[in-house]
Every structure is written in C-alpha cells, then in structure tokens.
Design a protein around this motif. Structure first.
Motif, short mmCIF file in Angstrom:
data_model
loop_
_atom_site.label_atom_id
_atom_site.label_comp_id
_atom_site.label_asym_id
_atom_site.label_seq_id
_atom_site.Cartn_x
_atom_site.Cartn_y
_atom_site.Cartn_z
N LYS A 17 8.99 10.84 -6.46
CA LYS A 17 9.04 11.26 -5.06
C LYS A 17 9.02 12.79 -4.99
O LYS A 17 9.36 13.47 -5.96
CB LYS A 17 10.28 10.70 -4.37
N GLY A 67 3.56 10.37 -6.89
CA GLY A 67 4.54 9.62 -6.13
C GLY A 67 4.30 9.64 -4.64
O GLY A 67 3.20 9.87 -4.16
N SER A 68 5.36 9.38 -3.92
CA SER A 68 5.34 9.39 -2.47
C SER A 68 6.31 10.46 -1.98
O SER A 68 7.30 10.76 -2.64
CB SER A 68 5.77 8.04 -1.90
N GLY A 69 6.02 11.03 -0.83
CA GLY A 69 6.92 12.06 -0.32
C GLY A 69 6.51 12.57 1.05
O GLY A 69 5.69 11.96 1.73
N GLU A 154 3.94 10.06 2.58
CA GLU A 154 4.69 9.12 3.40
C GLU A 154 4.77 9.57 4.85
O GLU A 154 4.78 8.76 5.78
CB GLU A 154 6.09 8.95 2.83
N LEU A 292 12.14 16.17 0.24
CA LEU A 292 12.44 15.15 -0.76
C LEU A 292 13.57 14.24 -0.29
O LEU A 292 13.50 13.01 -0.42
CB LEU A 292 12.84 15.84 -2.07
N PHE A 295 12.44 11.60 2.21
CA PHE A 295 11.86 10.39 1.61
C PHE A 295 12.96 9.45 1.15
O PHE A 295 12.89 8.23 1.36
CB PHE A 295 10.96 10.77 0.43
N GLU A 296 14.00 10.00 0.50
CA GLU A 296 15.10 9.17 0.04
C GLU A 296 15.84 8.52 1.20
O GLU A 296 16.25 7.36 1.13
CB GLU A 296 16.05 10.02 -0.81
#
Length: 303
Positions: A17, A67-69, A154, A292, A295-296
């Motif tokens: 991420k 990744g995604s982010g 994302e 970051l 995203f989490e």
C-alpha cells in the motif's frame, strides 16, 4: 473523498500500500510493501510544471509500486469552497455541484471534476457542503501514469484529509497547524475524526527560512493571532466547545521554537504532532503518510 474518480482506474488485489502526495513542484511518497524492511518514504522534485507527470512515472517505475493506495492533492491542485446544500436528492447532487460553483471556481464546468462532503455543523440554520474541484486534464496526467504502470489507485483525497488522518481519534476538538515544504500553512480543526474547519494561511510558506530572531520579531506573533482568530470562529460562529489542544507539524529547523512561542500565546496546550512509526523522522513527507493511512482506514471500514 472524490469517489467519482475511482472509475478512472482498474482494481486488483495486492498486499502493498502507498500514499503519494502532490505539491506545487513534484511531491512525496510513503510506501509499505507489507514487511518491516520494506517501509519507506521520500521526496521527488521537478523544476517545471511541464514535467509534472515525468517524476511520477519515474517514481512508479524505480520503486516498483505494485500495491493500492491514495493520491493526495496539495492546495495548488484543487479548490475547496463551501456552499449551501442544494435542495436535491443526494444521488443528484454529484452531477449538479459543478454547475453550482461555476461562478465561484475558475474552472470551466466541462473541464471540472468535483465532489463534495457534508459540513458536520449547521450554520445559522443552514446545512453546508464543501465542494472540492480540480482540473480534469491536469489530474489525468497523473492518473494516466498509474494506468501505465498498472498501479491500483484506490482514490484521491486532499491534503486536509491526509493531515487529519495523522491525528489519532479524539472526542475533543484539536487544531492542527501543518505544512509541507514549499506549501502554505494549514489550520485544521478536527473533532471525532471529522474536519470542522480548515483554512490556508497566506504568507507563511517561507516560515522555514526564518531565523529564531526573525521568528521572535513578529512571525510567531502573527501566527498566534491567526490561530486565535480561527479558534474564536470555531467557538463563536460554529458554536463548538473550545479547542483544548494544538498539534504542530511544521517540518522546519525551528519547529520547537515556534511551538514554544505558540504555547506562550494561546490558552490551549501546544505540542508536536508525531508521525506514526516508522515515519517519525519523515515530517516533510507527512501528507503522503496521511494518504497511506487513508488506505488503511478505508480497508478497516470495509472489513
């Protein structure tokens, strides 16, 4: 935030991420590949706006982003205006807002991409919404880079939300004084995870270049005055309980000196806003760390 932009991207399931934050010149990144040894952050710079997309291409390729982010827009990449909430069904507001702000924001509606979020307070009996607008063509330079390297974007948020993400959830009102290199200082008041107030302070972008002597001869006093004005507005106009603490995130040499002076000039407790581990020393990349965390946070909400 800016959920409508998600349709521009292809999605795929990955473990790593990231957060990438734009600035007026290039930006910063925070990357977590899923292992303690694969967590990193840094800055990228460019001399001209024409090469704005080049640095992102270089970043995505050289650091093997898979990744995604989230992408974080700095103040120079968007407009944020507050208007009365239109008397429309909620599902019709997204398509109407660009026409509601066309005389306020200097972007042609056909070139505008916009989204909104509700204000958590009602002012003078009227529900307000905050409309965030950006140039579609400009944003596509960046989204095209993510597509080229098949990196899953994302969503897109503004730096206000990225900074607010750095503050752990509190029931009381907290004012954040925050800045990233070469950008304006932001004042943001957060309560229970929601942004109640945000304001850019013009004229403080070079605060990192002042000596302690210069800071003590008016700069800190001016900053204290702007902070007090914002807290008064929050308490008297928005009818909220007083701000109980002030957190500072200014990645400048004399940050501690500024904090000491603010603490003398305000009634609230003033202290440094610490970044989460392992990014404690990367204060100049705080906005990308906030991306970051976004995203989490979204992932936790969806679990």
């Amino acid at each position: 935030m800016l959920n409508g932009l998600k349709t521009l991207f292809n999605k795929k399931s990955v473990d790593s991420k990231f957060g990438i934050a734009l600035r007026s010149q290039a930006g910063s990144y925070a990357l977590d590949k899923g292992e303690d040894t694969d967590i990193q952050a840094g800055e990228y710079f460019t001399e001209t706006s024409e090469s704005a997309g080049d640095w992102l291409d270089d970043l995505l390729s050289s650091h093997n982003f898979q990744g995604s982010g989230h992408l974080v827009l700095s103040a120079s990449h968007y407009y944020n205006v507050q208007i009365n909430k239109p008397d429309l069904p909620d599902n019709e507001i997204p398509s109407a807002i660009k026409w509601l702000v066309k005389d306020i924001v200097p972007i042609d509606p056909d070139e505008m991409i916009a989204d909104y979020y509700d204000s958590p307070v009602i002012v003078s009996g009227t529900q307000k919404i905050n409309v965030v607008c950006s140039h579609l063509t400009s944003l596509k330079k960046y989204t095209d880079s993510f597509k080229r390297y098949q990196v899953d974007l994302e969503g897109i948020i503004t730096d206000e939300f990225a900074f607010a993400n750095l503050l752990s959830h509190r029931k009381h009102s907290t004012l954040i004084i925050c800045q990233q290199p070469f950008e304006e200082v932001f004042l943001i008041i957060v309560k229970e995870g929601q942004i109640y107030f945000s304001r850019r302070l013009r004229g403080f972008s070079d605060v990192g270049g002042y000596s302690t002597e210069q800071l003590s001869k008016g700069i800190c006093d001016s900053l204290s005055l702007e902070v007090q004005k914002s807290m008064d507005y929050f308490e008297r106009i928005l009818k909220q309980t007083p701000v109980s603490e002030i957190k500072v995130l200014l990645p400048v040499k004399h940050e501690n000196f500024i904090i000491e002076n603010l603490d003398k000039n305000t009634n609230a407790q003033v202290s440094k806003l610490d970044l989460p581990s392992p990014f404690e020393q990367m204060r100049n990349c705080a906005a990308s760390v906030g991306g970051l965390i976004e995203f989490e946070r979204k992932g936790a909400e969806n679990d």
